[in-house]
Design a protein around this motif. Structure first.
Motif, mmCIF file in Angstrom:
data_model
loop_
_atom_site.group_PDB
_atom_site.id
_atom_site.type_symbol
_atom_site.label_atom_id
_atom_site.label_comp_id
_atom_site.label_asym_id
_atom_site.label_seq_id
_atom_site.Cartn_x
_atom_site.Cartn_y
_atom_site.Cartn_z
ATOM 1 N N GLU A 147 0.858 -1.180 0.000
ATOM 2 C CA GLU A 147 0.000 0.000 0.000
ATOM 3 C C GLU A 147 0.897 1.233 0.000
ATOM 4 O OE1 GLU A 147 -3.105 -0.725 -0.418
ATOM 5 O OE2 GLU A 147 -2.726 -2.833 -0.044
ATOM 6 N N GLY A 148 0.385 2.319 -0.506
ATOM 7 C CA GLY A 148 1.108 3.580 -0.436
ATOM 8 C C GLY A 148 2.031 3.819 -1.609
ATOM 9 N N LEU B 116 -5.034 -14.899 -9.646
ATOM 10 C CA LEU B 116 -4.313 -15.477 -8.500
ATOM 11 C C LEU B 116 -3.237 -14.520 -8.006
ATOM 12 C CD1 LEU B 116 -3.761 -19.265 -9.361
ATOM 13 C CD2 LEU B 116 -5.675 -18.162 -8.186
ATOM 14 N N PHE B 117 -2.509 -13.942 -8.957
ATOM 15 C CA PHE B 117 -1.465 -12.970 -8.614
ATOM 16 C C PHE B 117 -2.081 -11.763 -7.899
ATOM 17 C CE2 PHE B 117 1.000 -9.172 -9.902
ATOM 18 C CZ PHE B 117 2.229 -9.498 -9.353
ATOM 19 N N PRO B 122 -0.306 -7.714 -2.113
ATOM 20 C CA PRO B 122 1.025 -7.914 -1.540
ATOM 21 C C PRO B 122 1.037 -9.043 -0.520
ATOM 22 C CG PRO B 122 -0.043 -6.067 -0.484
ATOM 23 C CD PRO B 122 -0.949 -6.500 -1.599
ATOM 24 N N GLN B 123 2.199 -9.670 -0.393
ATOM 25 C CA GLN B 123 2.328 -10.773 0.537
ATOM 26 C C GLN B 123 3.629 -10.619 1.322
ATOM 27 O OE1 GLN B 123 4.454 -14.166 -0.333
ATOM 28 N NE2 GLN B 123 2.719 -15.588 -0.244
ATOM 29 N N ASN B 124 3.551 -10.788 2.615
ATOM 30 C CA ASN B 124 4.782 -10.803 3.400
ATOM 31 C C ASN B 124 5.491 -12.124 3.148
ATOM 32 O OD1 ASN B 124 4.369 -8.326 4.677
ATOM 33 N ND2 ASN B 124 2.951 -9.286 6.128
ATOM 34 N N PRO B 125 6.844 -12.113 3.138
ATOM 35 C CA PRO B 125 7.578 -13.345 2.839
ATOM 36 C C PRO B 125 7.223 -14.498 3.781
ATOM 37 C CG PRO B 125 9.032 -11.458 2.767
ATOM 38 C CD PRO B 125 7.722 -10.959 3.299
ATOM 39 N N ASP B 126 6.785 -14.192 5.004
ATOM 40 C CA ASP B 126 6.488 -15.293 5.933
ATOM 41 C C ASP B 126 5.006 -15.692 5.935
ATOM 42 O OD1 ASP B 126 5.827 -12.890 6.947
ATOM 43 O OD2 ASP B 126 6.588 -13.240 8.981
ATOM 44 N N LEU B 183 3.179 -17.636 -3.634
ATOM 45 C CA LEU B 183 2.046 -16.736 -3.437
ATOM 46 C C LEU B 183 0.737 -17.494 -3.219
ATOM 47 C CD1 LEU B 183 2.793 -14.135 -6.279
ATOM 48 C CD2 LEU B 183 3.222 -13.854 -3.834
ATOM 49 N N TYR B 184 0.585 -18.625 -3.904
ATOM 50 C CA TYR B 184 -0.674 -19.379 -3.833
ATOM 51 C C TYR B 184 -0.386 -20.857 -4.029
ATOM 52 C CZ TYR B 184 0.191 -18.186 -8.727
ATOM 53 O OH TYR B 184 0.792 -17.971 -9.925
ATOM 54 N N LYS B 185 -1.312 -21.695 -3.578
ATOM 55 C CA LYS B 185 -1.140 -23.140 -3.772
ATOM 56 C C LYS B 185 -2.521 -23.805 -3.898
ATOM 57 C CE LYS B 185 -1.374 -24.988 0.836
ATOM 58 N NZ LYS B 185 -1.076 -24.061 1.918
ATOM 59 N N TRP B 186 -2.549 -24.925 -4.582
ATOM 60 C CA TRP B 186 -3.795 -25.648 -4.779
ATOM 61 C C TRP B 186 -4.161 -26.356 -3.486
ATOM 62 C CZ3 TRP B 186 -7.565 -25.044 -7.891
ATOM 63 C CH2 TRP B 186 -8.590 -25.996 -7.922
#
Lengths: 432, 432
Positions: A147-148, B116-117, B122-126, B183-186
């Motif tokens: 964001e931002g 999906l993307f 946004p996604q945090n690495p953890d 980022l995503y999984k089935w």
């Protein structure tokens, strides 16, 4: 007149669109966007060709998914396969023997990802992702979604926050990283790469941004190479021999200027690699638009035929036209740069071009301009309403900037005019 | 005549290609491949339309990367945007108010990945990868790349080894998994999904393979929905209302039969989701072929105009034609199935179709055929040189198989003939 350097011109500020169908007068105070490589400069040539390259597609044509069911690349139209091979034979810039596989993609962007997939599979779940490297300088903007706004610089890799209007040129690091694939990961500059095991080096030659001819530099055991030869065409560089690498990428947009078609092709030696690339393209888009393929086939075929024809009343072929234009632009640019003494440009060696049959200078698609006195070159040009792509986007200092040489005539001439108006500096301010 | 059930017919054995430009006589002993949904059956309609849908593209046209620089989806041609909205308004199958974003993709396959993307960044690495689910039955073949051949079955997910000729229909699990994205999984069947947190459910309606009308089934907190409405057109199903979901996917190939163009579109409510989808398409292919967009625009526009026209000498519009063909095929198929008593077909409720203005039966693009006595339906049909896609590919028993209803007339008729010839069983063998 003295202009403050810190007064930035916004890129969004009445940017001249290259999407216009017909040339229109550019207001003399417009911002000129030369940060992208939209190759619209070739349009007058294609206009001059009249109906010679026109395609006519009836509503009932090109309906099936399949183009050539018996071929490994089942979505490649045979006429495009033929036209690609024929053109490379006439130009002499790549080996296209019958044992090489041609894989068509939605631009070479899709093919780059197809190669990464092909070289990183099969993979055991506990295997480290395959390292992907390239020798600096290379375009290296990474977009992170948060964001931002605002922007952060990073060594060799400038991270910018999400902005839909700033984009449009995917970088190798970004294409490698954006899906956080477990198959491969970006590993930075090939010069400093020192990990053991399998890796992939991307070799772009002539290089973007600096136009240099390149070879692989990592040269470690377990390395595989992707050669991006988007600019290895006679209008940009002397053709010194037939490229004969394992995986070579080409794109219609840089070869002929047809960026809107999204056609690229790979020439691949290994059958398993080719088959896995096909698989990637199946999974990501179930093939490639046939309309675009048909048109690319037609245009490449016409170029190849024109190049092969001889005789006294033979017309100027596309590459002769392209090279004449590019040489002319480079000559003018070097003249302006020499005259105002504020910038410098790289010098390229002169080589014998097999296609032209004579010694030839390079005339790259981008000018890699350096400002003297360590000034921020991109910012300086923005003062004069010229938008370029600064050195930090390529992992180098801000005294460098990259300028597209492929805009329409009117834009290019306006750019030269504005550049010529920059006379020198006094106390960090430029004189007009 | 008695034929052994275990004597399999190879799919590669003189498969009838749908890629032929003009209908040719199909040898009566050919293998008929109905495992894929290549929608070539509509070709005679488009042939009959003559020049009405022809596009003519001069060599100098459609050259720039940009189609509409001021639009969020800068590579979408305004004429395609208009044609898509107009067609949905005329058909009444989706809400396309001005505040909805239209995003064009290289087929809906690319758009699925774009969604999906968009939903996972946004996604945090953890952060855990976003779970993606769908309600069974759904096509679920996963290709794993390993040396060698052979096939392994797996519950709900049949894994097959690498074979370039067996592919061509990417499944949702495969599209989700093939790059091993972080980022995503089935996450499998939506009916049994019980994890907390964010997830995405893909709702395909009418469904592939079984033609049923579907709603989301997971209905947990944190869920987002992708509606794949590829078959929500009047030739396949009654149009009972305007779909009004957050993210809706459509594809040119199933709507009109133009699979070779690779054009799909998404209708998206949220601006941030739309912008991230655009970003995905930039990164994966820098936009979508303009030739294909131009042609899709032309064809969709002609259909919309024909549908809107009235009067006594108005010709049969595309959907009337398509529905007449599909109804006729389904009637014949149900007749054969009823007569030979070996198989059964799903029954669909009859609904009022707003587009046709009357009660209408469903006539799905695939027949979901079940063999009685628990026999392997796919294998049985292969005995009769009919290649289909068996139940295990969709996570169900092998007495089910999926049959494309979209092949050319000659193939469909040959299929009916062969099916009609199957009279019954004796000791695990079928009688002709």
């Amino acid at each position: 007149m003295v202009v403050g350097i810190d007064k930035a011109v916004s890129a969004a500020d009445s940017v001249v669109s290259s999407a216009k169908k017909t040339p229109t007068a550019i207001p003399s105070d417009s911002v000129i966007n030369l940060s992208r490589g939209d190759p619209t400069m070739y349009q007058p040539y294609w206009r001059r060709m009249g109906d010679k390259c026109t395609v006519v597609i009836p509503g009932h044509d090109l309906m099936s998914y399949f183009s050539d069911p018996g071929n490994l690349c089942w979505f490649l139209m045979p006429e495009l396969d033929d036209a690609i091979r024929r053109l490379h034979r006439v130009v002499g810039n790549a080996v296209v023997d019958d044992d090489r596989y041609i894989i068509v993609g939605t631009g070479s962007t899709q093919l780059f990802q197809a190669v990464l997939f092909a070289l990183s599979t099969p993979q055991n779940p506990d295997t480290e992702p395959l390292s992907v490297v390239a020798a600096a300088p290379f375009y290296s903007v990474l977009i992170v979604f948060m964001e931002g706004g605002s922007e952060m610089g990073g060594k060799g890799c400038c991270r910018v926050y999400y902005n839909v209007f700033a984009l449009m040129e995917p970088s190798y690091p970004e294409e490698t990283e954006f899906l956080r694939s477990g198959l491969y990961k970006w590993a930075g500059d090939a010069y400093s790469f020192d990990k053991d095991g399998a890796y992939v080096e991307v070799v772009t030659s002539p290089n973007n941004p600096d136009g240099t001819i390149r070879e692989a530099v990592a040269n470690r055991e377990g390395g595989k190479l992707i050669h991006d030869l988007a600019y290895y065409w006679p209008q940009y560089t002397p053709i010194t021999g037939k490229a004969d690498y394992d995986i070579m990428l080409f794109t219609f947009s840089k070869a002929t200027g047809h960026a809107g078609s999204r056609i690229g092709w790979a020439i691949v030696k290994d059958k398993q690699v080719a088959a896995k690339m096909v698989k990637y393209i199946e999974l990501s888009s179930i093939g490639v638009s046939k309309e675009a393929q048909l048109r690319a086939a037609k245009i490449l075929e016409v170029i190849a035929k024109d190049c092969a024809s001889s005789g006294p009343d033979k017309e100027e072929n596309f590459f002769e036209y392209g090279h004449r234009l590019m040489s002319d632009r480079w000559e003018k640019l070097r003249e302006v740069v020499k005259r105002n003494g504020v910038f410098s440009l790289p010098k390229y060696p002169r080589y014998f071009c097999n296609f032209k049959g004579k010694d030839t200078d390079s005339s790259p698609a981008f000018a890699w301009l350096k400002a003297k006195d360590g000034l921020n070159c991109d910012n300086l040009l923005r003062e004069f309403k010229i938008v370029t792509r600064g050195g930090p986007n390529f992992g180098v200092e801000s005294d460098y900037t990259r300028i597209s040489m492929l805009s329409v005539d009117e834009e290019f001439n306006l750019f030269l005019e504005r550049l010529a108006a920059i006379k020198g500096t006094r106390n960090g301010h430029y004189l007009l």
